[in-house]
Design an enzyme around this catalytic site. Structure first.
Site, PDB file in Angstrom:
ATOM      1  N   HIS A 163       9.182   5.771  -8.267  1.00  0.00           N
ATOM      2  CA  HIS A 163       7.693   6.257  -7.848  1.00  0.00           C
ATOM      3  C   HIS A 163       7.652   7.785  -8.382  1.00  0.00           C
ATOM      4  O   HIS A 163       8.986   8.340  -8.556  1.00  0.00           O
ATOM      5  CB  HIS A 163       7.559   6.406  -6.285  1.00  0.00           C
ATOM      6  CG  HIS A 163       6.852   5.165  -5.608  1.00  0.00           C
ATOM      7  ND1 HIS A 163       7.376   4.559  -4.618  1.00  0.00           N
ATOM      8  CD2 HIS A 163       5.971   4.369  -6.201  1.00  0.00           C
ATOM      9  CE1 HIS A 163       6.578   3.388  -4.229  1.00  0.00           C
ATOM     10  NE2 HIS A 163       5.862   3.044  -5.239  1.00  0.00           N
ATOM     11  N   CYS A 250       8.695   8.065   1.996  1.00  0.00           N
ATOM     12  CA  CYS A 250       8.069   6.941   2.120  1.00  0.00           C
ATOM     13  C   CYS A 250       7.902   6.259   3.446  1.00  0.00           C
ATOM     14  O   CYS A 250       6.920   5.536   3.838  1.00  0.00           O
ATOM     15  CB  CYS A 250       9.249   5.606   1.675  1.00  0.00           C
ATOM     16  SG  CYS A 250       9.664   6.210   0.038  1.00  0.00           S
TER      17      CYS A 250
END
Length: 255
Positions: A163, A250
């Site tokens: 990511h 996250c």
């Protein structure tokens, strides 16, 4: 740096053990994961935010990673369309919860996909990574939404990282933590950079929460660099989260 007031977190379910991963760090230990998640929530509370704590959803193994389901600004929420099919349903609960905080919503529409982990906000500028989970169409939709709301947005195709936020964090005051492919990246050249070496890359995913920067434990060099830059750090064990490609950012939606 704006003060964060609210955080949304979600307890990991037992099904987390069967969640998605690209690592070979072994199978998570559930009891230890719960301990680490509890410490994470306690650290957020220490930073002076109100925590909304969601119960586990066994049908969504990866749903403790709430960051991927939405991107939040002071005035509106963007409900994403996560790139892994098994995660699409997570947005239903998150949108419902966010209705308690927001009146204005935008959504990413299929075939566009977007994971919140691919979006980094630095003041009024959003950086959007194109990754395994965020496609060009999703990035384009997000950029249009942000520009229509008066923000700037830059799309960055990823070469190495899972990511975008795997290798970068914004700390406020023009300070950016960078690792790997972002170290020499022209998009981030205007920031004062705290550069994280190859062996400490995982620690680039840190989070600035009001008066603190929360970092994963076990990275003394990163801790030193941040403290030299004037930040007070909180270190957290993240081993069981890391096993499933997860990092500190996250596990929460911060706004």
């Amino acid at each position: 740096m704006k003060m964060f007031k609210n955080v949304i977190v979600k307890e990991p379910g037992k099904s987390y053990l069967n969640g998605l991963t690209t690592t070979d760090l072994g199978k998570p230990i559930y009891e230890l994961l719960l301990e680490q998640h509890k410490s994470y929530v306690e650290a957020l509370e220490k930073c002076g935010v109100e925590v909304t704590y969601l119960p586990p959803s066994e049908e969504f193994p990866d749903s403790t990673f709430v960051e991927d389901a939405a991107v939040l600004t002071p005035n509106f929420a963007v409900v994403t369309n996560p790139g892994a099919e098994s995660r699409n349903g997570e947005i239903v609960e998150i949108e419902e919860v966010l209705k308690g905080f927001y009146d204005k919503f935008h959504t990413i529409q299929a075939p566009g996909t977007l994971d919140g982990g691919d979006v980094l906000q630095a003041e009024d500028h959003f950086y959007i990574g194109i990754s395994e989970r965020t496609n060009e169409e999703g990035a384009r939709q997000f950029k249009e939404i942000m520009e229509s709301e008066g923000y700037q947005a830059t799309i960055i195709p990823l070469k190495e990282f899972f990511h975008l936020k795997t290798g970068i964090a914004y700390l406020g005051n023009n300070k950016m933590v960078v690792a790997g492919e972002f170290v020499e990246h022209p998009a981030f050249a205007s920031y004062d950079q705290i550069v994280i070496g190859k062996e400490d890359e995982y620690s680039a995913n840190c989070i600035r929460m009001n008066d603190f920067v929360i970092i994963p434990a076990g990275y003394p060099e990163t801790k030193r660099k941040l403290e030299e830059a004037g930040y007070e750090t909180i270190e957290l064990e993240m081993s069981e989260v890391q096993k499933h490609d997860g990092g500190l950012s996250c596990l929460s939606l911060r706004f």
